[in-house]
Design an enzyme around this catalytic site. Structure first.
Site, mmCIF file in Angstrom:
data_model
loop_
_atom_site.group_PDB
_atom_site.id
_atom_site.type_symbol
_atom_site.label_atom_id
_atom_site.label_comp_id
_atom_site.label_asym_id
_atom_site.label_seq_id
_atom_site.Cartn_x
_atom_site.Cartn_y
_atom_site.Cartn_z
ATOM 1 N N HIS A 155 0.844 -1.195 0.000
ATOM 2 C CA HIS A 155 0.000 0.000 0.000
ATOM 3 C C HIS A 155 0.880 1.246 0.000
ATOM 4 O O HIS A 155 2.054 1.178 0.328
ATOM 5 C CB HIS A 155 -0.920 0.033 1.226
ATOM 6 C CG HIS A 155 -2.134 -0.828 1.065
ATOM 7 N ND1 HIS A 155 -2.147 -2.156 1.404
ATOM 8 C CD2 HIS A 155 -3.378 -0.552 0.579
ATOM 9 C CE1 HIS A 155 -3.341 -2.662 1.147
ATOM 10 N NE2 HIS A 155 -4.111 -1.713 0.641
ATOM 11 N N LYS A 159 -0.511 4.895 4.525
ATOM 12 C CA LYS A 159 -1.433 3.983 5.225
ATOM 13 C C LYS A 159 -0.976 3.786 6.666
ATOM 14 O O LYS A 159 0.208 3.549 6.926
ATOM 15 C CB LYS A 159 -1.511 2.640 4.488
ATOM 16 C CG LYS A 159 -2.550 1.701 5.091
ATOM 17 C CD LYS A 159 -2.893 0.561 4.161
ATOM 18 C CE LYS A 159 -3.871 -0.415 4.783
ATOM 19 N NZ LYS A 159 -5.171 0.209 5.101
HETATM 20 P P1 NAD Z 1 -7.365 9.411 4.538
HETATM 21 O O1 NAD Z 1 -6.518 9.660 5.742
HETATM 22 O O2 NAD Z 1 -6.962 9.993 3.233
HETATM 23 O O3 NAD Z 1 -8.878 9.901 4.821
HETATM 24 C C1 NAD Z 1 -9.516 9.802 6.061
HETATM 25 C C2 NAD Z 1 -10.282 11.100 6.263
HETATM 26 O O4 NAD Z 1 -11.081 10.984 7.442
HETATM 27 C C3 NAD Z 1 -9.325 12.294 6.476
HETATM 28 O O5 NAD Z 1 -9.651 13.343 5.582
HETATM 29 C C4 NAD Z 1 -9.562 12.675 7.922
HETATM 30 O O6 NAD Z 1 -9.379 14.056 8.179
HETATM 31 C C5 NAD Z 1 -11.031 12.251 8.086
HETATM 32 N N1 NAD Z 1 -11.443 12.175 9.480
HETATM 33 C C6 NAD Z 1 -10.692 11.826 10.564
HETATM 34 N N2 NAD Z 1 -11.429 11.962 11.692
HETATM 35 C C7 NAD Z 1 -12.661 12.397 11.304
HETATM 36 C C8 NAD Z 1 -13.851 12.738 12.007
HETATM 37 N N3 NAD Z 1 -13.918 12.662 13.344
HETATM 38 N N4 NAD Z 1 -14.930 13.140 11.291
HETATM 39 C C9 NAD Z 1 -14.879 13.242 9.942
HETATM 40 N N5 NAD Z 1 -13.747 12.949 9.223
HETATM 41 C C10 NAD Z 1 -12.683 12.529 9.899
HETATM 42 O O7 NAD Z 1 -7.507 7.830 4.437
HETATM 43 P P2 NAD Z 1 -8.063 6.958 3.211
HETATM 44 O O8 NAD Z 1 -6.932 6.447 2.411
HETATM 45 O O9 NAD Z 1 -9.193 7.679 2.535
HETATM 46 O O10 NAD Z 1 -8.629 5.694 4.020
HETATM 47 C C11 NAD Z 1 -9.605 5.858 5.027
HETATM 48 C C12 NAD Z 1 -9.918 4.501 5.642
HETATM 49 O O11 NAD Z 1 -10.523 3.665 4.669
HETATM 50 C C13 NAD Z 1 -8.678 3.741 6.140
HETATM 51 O O12 NAD Z 1 -9.027 3.003 7.293
HETATM 52 C C14 NAD Z 1 -8.373 2.803 4.981
HETATM 53 O O13 NAD Z 1 -7.648 1.655 5.359
HETATM 54 C C15 NAD Z 1 -9.782 2.456 4.567
HETATM 55 N N6 NAD Z 1 -9.927 1.966 3.197
HETATM 56 C C16 NAD Z 1 -10.798 0.952 3.026
HETATM 57 C C17 NAD Z 1 -11.060 0.483 1.762
HETATM 58 C C18 NAD Z 1 -12.112 -0.572 1.587
HETATM 59 O O14 NAD Z 1 -12.405 -0.966 0.449
HETATM 60 N N7 NAD Z 1 -12.747 -1.032 2.679
HETATM 61 C C19 NAD Z 1 -10.407 1.038 0.654
HETATM 62 C C20 NAD Z 1 -9.517 2.097 0.863
HETATM 63 C C21 NAD Z 1 -9.285 2.564 2.141
#
Ligand code: NAD
Length: 267
Positions: A155, A159
């Site tokens: 990744h 991450k």
């Molecule tokens: P990222 O850090 O780019 O985005 C997360 C966002 O959440 C950030 O903008 C952050 O400021 C925001 N956030 C944090 N606390 C918050 C709150 N209290 N209220 C509202 N927003 C808040 O991360 P990402 O790459 O977008 O990934 C996010 C999550 O999704 C991770 O856990 C990742 O592993 C997961 N993910 C899952 C899949 C899937 O298919 N299930 C795919 C990609 C990523």
């Protein structure tokens, strides 16, 4: 129209989700949240995702928008997702959750919290990845423990959890193919002198580099051959489009906790 709130709209996944909601003909963006100290809070959601004004203000919590939404989609952090789950449960709003990295205790709390609503929770929303989950369990069952199983995931450098939720799910499915639990057989990385590999262990290795959206490979090896089953996400749209498919499912499905396999009719 199914009304969608995107939690964490400025995030990597949040931005793609919001763009794809705006591009769709049957979904409407009615809510957008970010963490309270984020610069986009109080500003127009269009600004947060680089499009013209949408007339929708980014809020620091789901409370002001939860009643307007049919489904809240959360790809954020474990703490934020647990809080949003409580807000959705109280309001009766469905959820699609892709957040990974929850501890066992957080997972238990999450399942209890979303019990009164419809929720799709999956470590990976890509359709092809969910097919891979099925293939891995089948391969493990057919090949048996004579074939060593190793999982390797890559990744992007940002991450925060490792191994990925998807890699853990792959290990769970391989272990299930051996009628075992992953927790009893997982070995995370190897260094020093761990000794010879045991037949039943499943090795797990996490690479962090560059901008890889997600790459997962499961190897089955025996003397004379190895089989590699691999999924490569070329962009986050594979997850975001799957999450929107899950949102349509959540908007029309009875209360319950579902997986992407349920959405796709697998298993
Ligand atoms: P990222 O850090 O780019 O985005 C997360 C966002 O959440 C950030 O903008 C952050 O400021 C925001 N956030 C944090 N606390 C918050 C709150 N209290 N209220 C509202 N927003 C808040 O991360 P990402 O790459 O977008 O990934 C996010 C999550 O999704 C991770 O856990 C990742 O592993 C997961 N993910 C899952 C899949 C899937 O298919 N299930 C795919 C990609 C990523």
């Amino acid at each position: 129209m199914t009304k969608i709130a995107v939690c964490g709209i400025a995030g990597r996944m949040g931005q793609r989700l919001a763009h794809l909601v705006l591009e769709s003909e049957d979904l409407e963006l009615v809510g957008a949240t970010e963490r309270e100290d984020h610069e986009v809070v109080g500003r127009d959601a269009g600004e947060a995702i680089g499009v013209p004004e949408l007339g929708l203000v980014v809020t620091s919590g789901l409370e002001p928008v939860v009643d307007m939404a049919d489904v809240a989609i959360a790809f954020t952090t474990p703490d934020a997702t647990l809080r949003d789950a409580g807000i959705c449960a109280a309001a009766g709003t469905s959820m699609v959750v892709g957040t990974t990295g929850m501890s066992d205790e957080q997972l238990d709390r999450f399942s209890e919290t979303v019990a009164p609503i419809t929720c799709v929770f999956a470590p990976n929303f890509s359709t092809a990845m969910n097919v891979l989950f099925e293939l891995v369990e089948r391969a493990a069952r057919v090949l048996g423990e004579d074939y060593d199983v190793e999982v390797v995931e890559s990744h992007h450098r940002f991450k925060v959890d490792a191994p990925s939720g998807s890699a853990l799910r792959l290990a769970e499915r391989a272990a299930a193919g051996h009628d075992k639990k992953a927790a009893d057989v997982l070995v995370h990385g190897r260094h020093g002198k761990p000794g010879e590999r045991t037949r039943q262990e499943i090795g797990m290795h996490a690479l962090r580099l560059g901008d890889v959206a997600g790459d997962h490979a499961v190897f089955f090896g025996a003397p004379g051959e190895f089989l590699e089953l691999r999924h490569h996400a070329t962009s986050r749209d594979s997850f975001a489009l799957g999450a929107l498919r899950a949102a349509r499912f959540a908007a029309t499905t009875d209360v319950g906790l579902y997986d992407m396999g349920d959405v796709l009719g697998l298993g």
